[in-house]
Write a protein that holds these residues in place. Structure first.
Motif, short mmCIF file in Angstrom:
data_model
loop_
_atom_site.label_atom_id
_atom_site.label_comp_id
_atom_site.label_asym_id
_atom_site.label_seq_id
_atom_site.Cartn_x
_atom_site.Cartn_y
_atom_site.Cartn_z
N LEU A 166 45.15 83.09 70.04
CA LEU A 166 45.59 81.65 70.38
C LEU A 166 47.00 81.59 69.34
N VAL A 167 48.18 81.30 70.03
CA VAL A 167 49.16 81.40 69.37
C VAL A 167 49.76 79.47 69.44
N GLY A 168 49.67 79.12 68.21
CA GLY A 168 49.98 77.69 67.78
C GLY A 168 48.32 76.95 67.83
N ALA A 169 47.99 76.60 66.53
CA ALA A 169 46.84 76.11 66.23
C ALA A 169 47.36 74.39 65.89
N GLY A 170 47.89 73.86 66.66
CA GLY A 170 48.03 72.45 66.32
C GLY A 170 47.10 71.46 67.05
N LYS A 171 47.41 70.35 67.45
CA LYS A 171 46.52 69.55 67.87
C LYS A 171 45.74 70.11 69.09
N MET A 172 46.42 70.65 70.06
CA MET A 172 45.74 70.95 71.33
C MET A 172 45.24 72.42 71.23
N GLY A 173 45.74 73.26 70.44
CA GLY A 173 45.34 74.51 70.35
C GLY A 173 44.07 74.46 69.53
N SER A 174 44.07 73.56 68.49
CA SER A 174 42.80 73.52 67.60
C SER A 174 41.56 72.92 68.41
N GLU A 223 49.57 81.34 63.72
CA GLU A 223 50.17 80.19 63.21
C GLU A 223 50.62 80.20 61.78
N PRO A 224 51.65 79.74 62.04
CA PRO A 224 52.73 79.92 60.46
C PRO A 224 52.11 79.19 59.43
N GLN A 225 51.66 77.83 59.87
CA GLN A 225 51.36 77.10 58.99
C GLN A 225 49.83 76.16 59.17
N ALA A 234 50.12 77.64 72.65
CA ALA A 234 49.93 76.24 72.39
C ALA A 234 50.91 75.65 71.33
N ILE A 235 52.12 76.13 71.62
CA ILE A 235 53.11 75.86 70.70
C ILE A 235 53.92 74.92 71.47
N LYS A 236 54.91 74.19 70.71
CA LYS A 236 55.79 73.05 71.42
C LYS A 236 56.68 73.83 72.15
N PRO A 246 47.05 70.60 80.04
CA PRO A 246 45.60 69.81 79.63
C PRO A 246 46.32 68.20 79.42
N ASN A 247 45.23 67.49 78.72
CA ASN A 247 45.67 66.24 78.08
C ASN A 247 44.77 66.04 76.91
N THR A 248 45.08 64.86 76.28
CA THR A 248 44.38 64.95 74.87
C THR A 248 42.98 64.58 74.99
#
Ligand SMILES: NC(=O)c1ccc[n+]([C@@H]2O[C@H](COP(=O)([O-])OP(=O)(O)OC[C@H]3O[C@@H](n4cnc5c(N)ncnc54)[C@H](OP(=O)(O)O)[C@@H]3O)[C@@H](O)[C@H]2O)c1
Length: 281
Positions: free
Chosen positions: A21-29, A49-51, A82-84, A131-133
């Motif tokens: 998983l690349v990017g564990a922000g809102k959607m990735g998480s 995920e850098p941060q 799942a990055i911007k 996807p959607n929120t």
């Protein structure tokens, strides 16, 4: 279009490959939570995920591998990006070390086309998905389109991964993705706006703000749930609560007039579709 459902969930518990998983922000998480919740073994998940948020760092104690050196990851079955979209031109080429001959890459980035993804990566099976929120509560809806390299078993795996956060629709026509983005991708915001404006309209009709807010919220949420659980179409559910000459009919006469909700939403969704096209370049 073809729709998948819960039956695909079963294949996640038995998943034996490695998922990145690349990017564990809102959607990735949300997706990560869905996969783990459906029994995907944590040790088979790599998160780049850098941060990382605290919750993601904690997952490392459950066996999820966080930011390992790419060379230590081994064969990757699937990469979920799942990055911007804005950082994609910089990040995508750095994912090349994860892409092997049997890897399928799934992008959920808005507006990033299969063509862009194909150019940014070595030759690979690629799925573009929107996807959607409501995915955050397992009630999203995702539309997916794959390139010609996606095999039947890869499609099945992607279907299971996306189904972990809701329903999945497959299309063979990538041209639909701008309208999909405008309808279901951005759609939750329209529904939240409905709750906001109903609350303000309730205040205008004389209700205290707190009560109006509570009533609007519960009405939108409850009606959404009713629509979700009912086999009936939205139009029938609407007719079922509308007595001729009653209060609902009086409101619907305004909302369904020639200058009512439909032309407004048609205009709004057309604007979002056009913006999605613009962003895709
Ligand atoms: N949210 C939605 O409703 C929705 C709906 C459909 C599709 N999408 C798509 O889903 C994608 C993610 O959206 P989101 O709302 O989840 O955004 P988000 O919360 O900002 O998540 C993006 C994550 O990617 C991380 N990231 C940035 N650079 C990275 C790198 N080089 N390597 C790995 N990870 C990196 C970010 O970290 P930092 O915070 O440290 O930058 C952040 O945690 C977007 O492309 C969006 O178009 C979102």
């Amino acid at each position: 279009m073809t729709t998948s459902n819960a039956k695909t969930h079963a294949s996640l518990a038995g998943f034996s490959g490695t998922l990145v998983l690349v990017g564990a922000g809102k959607m990735g998480s949300a997706m990560l939570e869905g996969w783990l919740g459906l029994g995907m073994p944590a040790a088979q998940i790599v998160v780049v995920e850098p941060q990382p948020a605290n919750e993601i760092t904690k997952l490392a104690t459950r066996g999820v591998r966080l930011n390992p050196a790419p060379a230590t990851v081994g064969d990757v079955s699937a990469i979920v990006v799942a990055i911007k979209p804005q950082v994609a031109p910089e990040v995508m080429p750095a994912l090349s070390p994860y892409v092997g001959s049997s890897t399928v890459v799934v992008s959920i980035m808005a507006g990033r086309t299969l063509r862009f993804l194909e150019q940014a990566l070595p030759p690979a099976a690629i799925v573009r998905a929107m996807p959607n929120t409501p995915a955050a509560i397992g009630r999203g809806i995702t539309v997916a389109v794959g390139n010609s390299r996606v095999s039947a078993s890869q499609r099945e795996l992607v279907d299971a991964l996306l189904s972990a956060v809701g329903m999945v629709e497959w299309t063979g026509d990538e041209g639909l993705m701008d309208a999909v983005t405008a309808l279901s991708g951005s759609g939750p915001a329209y529904v939240f706006l409905l709750a906001e404006t109903m609350a303000r309209a309730g205040v205008a009709a004389g209700l205290p703000a707190e009560l109006a807010g509570k009533l609007a919220r519960a009405t939108v949420a409850g009606s959404g749930e009713l629509l979700h659980r009912s086999p009936l179409d939205a139009a029938i559910l609407r007719q079922n609560v509308t007595s001729p000459g009653g209060t609902t009919a009086a409101a619907l006469e305004v909302l369904m007039a020639n200058d009512g909700l439909e032309p407004l939403l048609t205009k709004a969704i057309a604007a979002a579709t056009a913006r999605s096209r613009e962003l895709a370049g």
